[in-house]
Motif scaffolding. Sequence first.
Motif, short mmCIF file in Angstrom:
data_model
loop_
_atom_site.label_atom_id
_atom_site.label_comp_id
_atom_site.label_asym_id
_atom_site.label_seq_id
_atom_site.Cartn_x
_atom_site.Cartn_y
_atom_site.Cartn_z
N ARG A 72 -37.62 6.07 -109.20
CA ARG A 72 -38.54 5.13 -109.82
C ARG A 72 -37.99 3.70 -109.72
NH1 ARG A 72 -39.10 5.58 -114.96
NH2 ARG A 72 -40.94 4.28 -114.90
N TRP B 40 -63.07 2.79 -124.92
CA TRP B 40 -61.81 2.52 -124.24
C TRP B 40 -62.06 2.09 -122.80
CZ3 TRP B 40 -57.09 6.10 -125.42
CH2 TRP B 40 -55.97 5.64 -124.75
N LYS B 46 -58.73 0.23 -127.97
CA LYS B 46 -58.41 1.58 -128.42
C LYS B 46 -58.69 1.63 -129.91
CE LYS B 46 -55.95 1.03 -124.57
NZ LYS B 46 -55.91 -0.27 -123.88
N ASP B 101 -54.46 -9.08 -126.28
CA ASP B 101 -53.58 -7.98 -125.90
C ASP B 101 -53.83 -6.75 -126.76
OD1 ASP B 101 -52.67 -8.96 -128.20
OD2 ASP B 101 -50.63 -9.36 -127.57
N LEU B 102 -53.17 -5.70 -126.32
CA LEU B 102 -53.34 -4.39 -126.93
C LEU B 102 -52.94 -4.36 -128.40
CD1 LEU B 102 -52.91 -1.43 -125.12
CD2 LEU B 102 -51.18 -1.56 -126.84
N PHE B 103 -51.88 -5.06 -128.70
CA PHE B 103 -51.37 -5.16 -130.05
C PHE B 103 -52.48 -5.56 -131.02
CE2 PHE B 103 -49.92 -8.13 -133.25
CZ PHE B 103 -48.92 -7.44 -133.88
N PHE B 236 -57.73 10.99 -129.76
CA PHE B 236 -56.71 10.54 -128.81
C PHE B 236 -56.12 11.70 -128.03
CE2 PHE B 236 -55.49 6.06 -128.82
CZ PHE B 236 -56.32 5.56 -129.79
N THR B 240 -56.48 11.78 -124.10
CA THR B 240 -55.23 11.76 -123.34
C THR B 240 -55.15 12.96 -122.40
OG1 THR B 240 -54.24 10.83 -125.30
CG2 THR B 240 -52.76 11.44 -123.55
N LEU B 285 -48.72 14.33 -124.54
CA LEU B 285 -48.12 13.08 -124.07
C LEU B 285 -46.89 13.36 -123.22
CD1 LEU B 285 -48.43 10.75 -127.17
CD2 LEU B 285 -49.64 10.58 -125.01
N MET B 286 -46.09 14.35 -123.64
CA MET B 286 -44.91 14.65 -122.84
C MET B 286 -45.31 15.23 -121.50
SD MET B 286 -42.11 15.93 -125.59
CE MET B 286 -41.03 16.47 -124.29
N GLN B 289 -46.32 12.42 -119.35
CA GLN B 289 -45.18 11.65 -118.87
C GLN B 289 -44.54 12.31 -117.66
OE1 GLN B 289 -42.28 9.68 -121.68
NE2 GLN B 289 -43.38 10.95 -123.10
N ARG B 296 -44.22 8.42 -109.95
CA ARG B 296 -43.41 7.21 -110.13
C ARG B 296 -44.12 6.22 -111.06
NH1 ARG B 296 -41.70 5.30 -104.20
NH2 ARG B 296 -39.70 6.30 -104.07
N ARG B 297 -44.85 6.73 -112.02
CA ARG B 297 -45.56 5.84 -112.94
C ARG B 297 -45.26 6.18 -114.38
NH1 ARG B 297 -49.35 2.56 -111.14
NH2 ARG B 297 -49.83 2.69 -108.94
N VAL B 298 -45.77 5.33 -115.30
CA VAL B 298 -45.62 5.62 -116.72
C VAL B 298 -46.99 5.76 -117.35
CG1 VAL B 298 -43.42 4.48 -117.01
CG2 VAL B 298 -45.51 3.17 -117.23
N VAL B 299 -47.03 6.38 -118.51
CA VAL B 299 -48.29 6.55 -119.22
C VAL B 299 -48.59 5.24 -119.95
CG1 VAL B 299 -49.53 7.94 -120.89
CG2 VAL B 299 -47.70 8.95 -119.55
N SER B 300 -49.61 4.55 -119.53
CA SER B 300 -49.90 3.28 -120.21
C SER B 300 -51.40 3.12 -120.43
CB SER B 300 -49.39 2.11 -119.42
OG SER B 300 -50.02 2.06 -118.17
N ASN C 61 -45.57 -1.41 -130.98
CA ASN C 61 -46.03 -1.27 -132.36
C ASN C 61 -45.84 0.14 -132.84
OD1 ASN C 61 -47.28 -3.99 -132.57
ND2 ASN C 61 -48.32 -3.14 -130.80
N ARG C 136 -46.57 3.88 -123.33
CA ARG C 136 -46.77 2.47 -123.61
C ARG C 136 -47.93 2.33 -124.58
NH1 ARG C 136 -44.87 0.05 -118.30
NH2 ARG C 136 -42.81 0.96 -118.36
#
Lengths: 247, 300, 360
Positions: A72, B40, B46, B101-103, B236, B240, B285-286, B289, B296-300, C61, C136
């Motif tokens: 990665r 979404w 979200k 932003d998401l926050f 969710f 997901t 979620l796991m 992941q 080669r990515r992340v859960v976003s 958060n 994330r």
Amino acid sequence: MTDMIEVSGVSKHYGGVIANNQISLNVPSGRITGLIGPNGSGKTTLFNSIVGFHPIDEGSITFEGQEISKMRVPQIARLGLLRTFQQTRIYGKMNCMDNMMISVPQRHMPLMRMFKKFPAETLERAESILEFVGLYQKRLLPAGSLSFGQQKLLEFAMALINEPKILLLDEPTAGINPTLINGLIDRLRRANEDFGITLFVIEHNMRVIMNLADNIYCLAHGEMLAHGKPDEIQNDKRVIDAYLGAH
Amino acid sequence: MWDNISLLVIAPLLNVQLLMDGVLIGAIFALAAYGLALVWGVTNVKNLAQGDFVIMGGYIAYVFTTLGIHPILALPVAMVLMFGFGWIIYRLIIAHVIERDLFTSLLATFGLALVIQQTLNLIFGPDVQIAESGFDILFLFGGQVTLAEIKLVALVLAGLLAAMIVIFMKTSRMGQAIRATAQNARAAKIMGIDTDRVYAFTFAMNAAICGAAGVLISMIWVIQPFFGISYSIRSFVIVTAAGLGNLPGVIIAGLGLGAAEQFSGFVLGAEFQQATVVGLLVLVLMYRQIQMRRQRRVVS
Amino acid sequence: MTALVKKRAGLGSILGQAAILAFGVAAPFLFPAYTFQIAMLWIMILFALTWDIMGGQMGYNSLGNILFFGAGMYISAVVQIGIVYDVAEYTAAFGAIKIDFTEAQYYIGFALGIVAAAVGCTLFAAIFGSMVFGLRGPYFAIGTLGVAIAAGELVGGWDYVGGGSGISMPVFPGDVEPRALFFYFLCFISALATFVFLRWVYSGRFKTTINAIRDDEEKAEAMGIHTTRYKIVAWGIAAFFLGISGAIFGNMIGFIEPLEVAFPTVTLGIFMVVMSLLGGKGTLWGPVLGATLFHLLKEVTWIYLLGWQWVALGTLIIVNVVFFQQGILGWAQDKWPQFFGIVVDEKLSAQGAAAREAAE
């Protein structure tokens, strides 16, 4: 002469579109290698495959003999293989010095050092690299307030302080004022000679790449079209046809 | 725990009972989750107040029963009221956070969730309520398996509603505009689509869908002012697991979640219901992941 | 030059810190009737500071940080009781068993309990963090929220620690007044330690890096930064201090149970977020200011709101996030930048540039 990066038989497709088909190339250590090709020929896709932005369908990519096609992004970056972005990415709200400090390499950093302050020599080194790219005067300004060209230089400086073994530059001169281009070519060359960083450059500007690179690969329609010294490429009928669209 | 598992082996009809109950309730989970995925996908907000919208719908049905009106009649009313409520919330809050932003959107909807649940608590009190529908209970397999008719009715209504939404999204002008905006908001704007209106409509429609789901929930299960959060988490989990813009996936994940909850409730005990949902969330979620790591990515 | 700027900006905060220190030491003697409330204020400040590590400085958060507060409480309870008695037997008796702790047993047990809580929570954060830090944004927020809610339920169903009926903590060997002072100073010292520790870690590489993760995590990864490691350490720090505060709070209250005391997700768990936001997230002083204001407001107005306080709380979050996201300190920084050393910074940079140009 050893090869730093070896790409062999790499293919990548998006849905039905084949972006890279059986691409093989070598980036020799200590040199400047160019990658050219018309728009949509798969150059950035290949870069992304190398630095780990997406998986590849087949083939292998090695960096100093180590297979990296399954790793990665951060792992690959820590090996010393770094890239800059076509659309510059810097930390706009922080000043240039902070941007530099973030980029200090963390390759062999002990865990507890993350709580330490930055040592004086690191600050000096950051200042001298900013001096090198011509941003010393602006070092305390928020990076977001710089012009686009200056942001590109900052991103380049951030890459330099990271002490990579090889730097992949995605169109370093795009969007830069033509009068500054010569200065940039000079700095790229000095980065290669003085800092000992191998460069692998995507470039559209033919004048720039012919001046800069020792050897050049040309992609077209996702296929490897030609490879050779700059003058060989310049006179290659297939390359000229590809660029003129006579295909 | 082992006693309960062995019970399931000894009496296989219990499995049928649990599976049936799970699927019937899961259909309603899927409905709320579809609304979440819709908002979404279109607005990139979200909505942490999703479950509280559901509970609001449930209380509308409950009010109907206290007035002596059959709660099924609350379905269209709840949808209209919640549509209006959603529109107002969009104008008051969501419109200000949509580009940020998401926050911002997460915490704003979290605050909204608090306001809704606490207001409901002040009006209706913390007791568990049910909207009594007065339907019979069917006895299957010689009385070993029970099935409340209302659950079948709810399933049919949920299915009808889902079909209506699908037809609406496919054929109506607004539906097309929503799908266009989801794909590329900027392009849609350039092509003359009033994206602000589309956002408002999408958010309001989501509230209406939640309202309907709430009415159904209140008839077949129980509602309580603070139950909203578990419906948010359920939504969710489902989204997901299924991914955005994947209606068949949402339905399957919804039914699966319903069944999983029933079984775990039976095996572990009902007091671990939320823990089960959260456990499933963490598992999903796991899994995602690991799946993304391969790309080669992340859960976003 | 950067050091010079920092020093000058620090003068105001040194005075502020001295005043706060003096207040902290003198408060229980000046306002003996409010010792408990002021002790709670320190806990609130600790809450806001620890939430801000992730939420403000790193942009992650967590809505479930209260998890570590409750975990710390239970860990210390088990350790404190466990060193003199069989925990399962004690909890099974639902408080019918009274153990007389000797003074030494009490203090040693309490000290061990605090250490165990801090270490246990940090470990817990590291393990849990390595599971969820591939996530994330929304997944992280809802995941942490869910886990905190589930934790209350799980502990409630765990008979070894007393289940839903909780645990009576060991009784303090002393009178009411020394007891109040003892716990007051524990709260004060723990908040102070949190502040001093954070001021230290925020002065170097750590802060720059977690800010970078907040601003553009993908770029940070592309530069080879150990993002996961930083995330876990950041959360570990929060968990460490929250664990300590949980251990202290549990003993101060004297009786712990899962839903209202240990894992109050919708009360204390949300207060953390509100306080940081109110004061100004992503700053060192913002959470302190926010916690103080919030706690004062809450203590004064809570009872007059007649049940609407929770609605007001939710509204406060919405208004704060949507219309006043920079918080009080952020707003002040925009309005009077000269008080925050920002103008000085710019002047120096201009001078530095001029001096350099002259030299060349």
